[in-house]
Design a protein around this motif. Structure first.
Motif, PDB file in Angstrom:
ATOM      1  N   ARG A  43      -1.933 -18.785   6.116  1.00  0.00           N
ATOM      2  CA  ARG A  43      -0.798 -17.869   6.067  1.00  0.00           C
ATOM      3  C   ARG A  43      -0.949 -16.977   4.852  1.00  0.00           C
ATOM      4  O   ARG A  43      -1.447 -17.410   3.810  1.00  0.00           O
ATOM      5  N   GLY A  44      -0.540 -15.729   4.987  1.00  0.00           N
ATOM      6  CA  GLY A  44      -0.674 -14.808   3.870  1.00  0.00           C
ATOM      7  C   GLY A  44       0.578 -13.979   3.700  1.00  0.00           C
ATOM      8  O   GLY A  44       1.303 -13.738   4.660  1.00  0.00           O
ATOM      9  N   ALA A  45       0.842 -13.573   2.478  1.00  0.00           N
ATOM     10  CA  ALA A  45       1.999 -12.718   2.219  1.00  0.00           C
ATOM     11  C   ALA A  45       1.706 -11.837   1.025  1.00  0.00           C
ATOM     12  O   ALA A  45       0.857 -12.161   0.187  1.00  0.00           O
ATOM     13  N   MET A  46       2.386 -10.681   0.966  1.00  0.00           N
ATOM     14  CA  MET A  46       2.256  -9.808  -0.204  1.00  0.00           C
ATOM     15  C   MET A  46       3.219 -10.324  -1.269  1.00  0.00           C
ATOM     16  O   MET A  46       4.304 -10.816  -0.962  1.00  0.00           O
ATOM     17  N   LEU A  47       2.795 -10.186  -2.517  1.00  0.00           N
ATOM     18  CA  LEU A  47       3.670 -10.562  -3.622  1.00  0.00           C
ATOM     19  C   LEU A  47       4.137  -9.288  -4.305  1.00  0.00           C
ATOM     20  O   LEU A  47       3.495  -8.245  -4.181  1.00  0.00           O
ATOM     21  N   PRO A  48       5.239  -9.365  -5.043  1.00  0.00           N
ATOM     22  CA  PRO A  48       5.666  -8.195  -5.799  1.00  0.00           C
ATOM     23  C   PRO A  48       4.522  -7.749  -6.716  1.00  0.00           C
ATOM     24  O   PRO A  48       3.812  -8.585  -7.260  1.00  0.00           O
ATOM     25  N   GLY A  49       4.327  -6.450  -6.830  1.00  0.00           N
ATOM     26  CA  GLY A  49       3.261  -5.947  -7.695  1.00  0.00           C
ATOM     27  C   GLY A  49       1.903  -5.984  -7.022  1.00  0.00           C
ATOM     28  O   GLY A  49       0.887  -6.153  -7.681  1.00  0.00           O
ATOM     29  N   GLU A  50       1.882  -5.899  -5.687  1.00  0.00           N
ATOM     30  CA  GLU A  50       0.626  -5.760  -4.940  1.00  0.00           C
ATOM     31  C   GLU A  50      -0.268  -6.990  -4.965  1.00  0.00           C
ATOM     32  O   GLU A  50      -1.406  -6.941  -4.540  1.00  0.00           O
ATOM     33  N   GLY A  51       0.235  -8.088  -5.524  1.00  0.00           N
ATOM     34  CA  GLY A  51      -0.551  -9.323  -5.472  1.00  0.00           C
ATOM     35  C   GLY A  51      -0.501  -9.891  -4.067  1.00  0.00           C
ATOM     36  O   GLY A  51       0.302  -9.477  -3.241  1.00  0.00           O
ATOM     37  N   ARG A  52      -1.430 -10.814  -3.801  1.00  0.00           N
ATOM     38  CA  ARG A  52      -1.435 -11.418  -2.466  1.00  0.00           C
ATOM     39  C   ARG A  52      -1.453 -12.933  -2.571  1.00  0.00           C
ATOM     40  O   ARG A  52      -2.110 -13.495  -3.441  1.00  0.00           O
TER      41      ARG A  52
END
Ligand SMILES: Nc1ncnc2c1ncn2[C@@H]1O[C@H](COP(=O)(O)OP(=O)(O)O)[C@@H](O)[C@H]1O
Ligand SMILES: [Mg+2]
Length: 438
Positions: A150-159
């Protein structure tokens, strides 16, 4: 002032006067106090932050799922121990590098990254927050691992990447799916087989007399082929069916060595030629076993061994039984071991050898080890499939194969009534552990 400049922000004496110097020192004291307050606030914030970070790390460390956090440039920022365990890589030593720099993971990294990009640029309906996909990953020794990622974007373009090892789950699912396929196939194929065979045979009877010799011979040959093929198919289908509905084991006290001896007597020629050897101690504790099923297990394993050494002049299959004991001498497991000095399991089958229909043989069904596995499960026994390596060096070439089954359910000890009826029976131990004495 010098003290303050050096960082000492404790309260300073104030000159108690009304002139300018007094005002100045008071203002100065207030200012130092404000700085001290601000610094304390910052320190408290930092230690709160540190506490939160540690808490997060503890949570990450104890997760069974792998977690990797990437920065905006795709460099590894945080990994947890489970990630390293699942991917069999010391991931933390790759911190600050990109995912595809890790040896052996570049292809997986590329696929995951493509998926991430796809999600970022055009998320599908229902996966706005995160995406999820199954990946197949080939690790060292060409071991195949199924991952649910599973993947998601984090605040500040992190992954963020979270993944689980679902290899065993996937294998179990395939097995049960195959059982179902086997059951249906057996049913669908078996029904028309007998009519096909009968029709072919009727053809010969009806036509043979009306044809000249050459044609009649041709007809007979063709019908013979049809009948032979139909019978082969029937055998195959029966194997499918047996696999799909193997009856539940009927467990009874059983002497494994004696059973092996009985089965191996059918392989007399192989034993005489030295291609089959055995080591079967007579004093094994009795296990809980189903003799019919275990006979099949022994046949399947010996047959595989003999197949594996077929091309070798000095090939040899060895069948062994042995008992593993606990420190106090009580039996822990009785083991059946079949090994050979053939080429060993091929890399791509070893992890899946016990799944149905996995075969490397032209005429194989791939059901032999699947049946062995099912029967082992019925006996609550552990099946282990491995290659043997020279000098025990696991990375060297295989010098043979070994399949072992550990039975850990023992037949209940002889009841005390019998013991008391035969008080002089010499091998009964005083604690009633009748099995040790056998
Ligand atoms: N003793 C062995 N040595 C090497 N490979 C083996 C051995 N036993 C099994 N295998 C491999 O495992 C596969 C599956 O075995 P099995 O389930 O008995 O099916 P089959 O014998 O019909 O192929 C075989 O095709 C072979 O590639
Ligand atoms: Mg076989």
């Amino acid at each position: 002032v010098r003290q303050v400049a050096a960082g000492d922000l404790t309260a300073k004496p104030v000159f108690d006067s009304q002139d300018e110097l007094g005002g100045l020192t008071r203002a100065f004291a207030e200012m130092t106090q404000q700085i001290a307050d601000a610094r304390e606030l910052v320190q408290r914030g930092v230690s709160q932050l540190e506490g939160a970070r540690r808490r997060l790390q503890t949570i990450l460390d104890s997760l069974s799922a792998g977690v990797i956090v990437f920065d905006r440039a795709g460099r590894i920022e945080t990994v947890n121990p489970a990630a390293a365990r699942i991917l069999r890589q010391p991931l933390s030593s790759f911190a600050g590098q990109t995912f595809d720099a890790i040896p052996g993971l570049s292809e997986f990294a590329r696929e995951v990254w493509q998926r991430t990009e796809l999600h970022r640029t055009s998320p599908e309906a229902g996966e706005v927050e995160q995406w999820q996909d199954a990946f197949e990953l080939r690790l060292q020794e060409r071991e195949l691992v199924n991952l649910l990622v599973r993947g998601a974007m984090l605040p500040g373009e992190g992954r963020l990447l979270v993944f689980d090892d679902i290899t065993e789950l996937a294998s179990a699912q395939r097995t049960s799916a195959w059982s179902e396929v086997a059951r249906r196939l057996a049913h669908e194929i078996k029904n028309p087989l007998t009519p096909i065979q009968l029709s072919a045979e009727r053809l010969t009877h009806r036509l043979a007399s009306k044809l000249d010799e050459a044609d009649s011979a041709m007809l007979e040959r063709s019908v013979a082929t049809i009948v032979a093929q139909v019978q082969a198919m029937e055998r195959l289908v029966n194997e499918f069916r047996d696999y799909a509905r193997l009856p539940a084991a009927r467990l009874a006290p059983l002497d494994l060595s004696a059973l092996v001896t009985e089965v191996l007597s059918l392989y007399g020629t192989d034993q005489e030629q030295g291609r089959l050897a055995c080591r079967l101690p007579a004093d094994l504790p009795a296990i809980e076993g189903d003799p019919t099923q275990l006979r099949q297990v022994i046949h399947n394993l010996v047959q595989n061994g003999l197949d594996a050494i077929a091309a070798r002049a000095d090939g040899r299959v060895t069948v062994m039984t042995e008992v593993a004991r606990r420190e106090d001498g009580a039996p822990r497991a009785v083991r059946l071991r079949v090994s050979d000095n053939g080429p060993g399991f091929a890399d791509h089958v070893i992890k899946r050898a016990s799944e149905p229909y996995v075969t490397t043989k032209a005429k194989g069904t791939g059901l032999g080890l699947a049946v062995v596995k099912k029967i082992a499960e019925e006996h609550h026994a552990r099946l282990r499939i491995a290659n043997l390596h020279a000098d025990g060096a696991a990375d060297g070439p295989a010098v043979g194969a070994q399949v072992s089954i550990s039975f850990s359910r023992f037949a209940p000890p002889v009841s005390t009534t019998i013991a008391s009826l035969e008080p002089a029976f010499p091998t009964l131990s005083p604690t009633g552990g009748a099995m040790q004495g056998r």
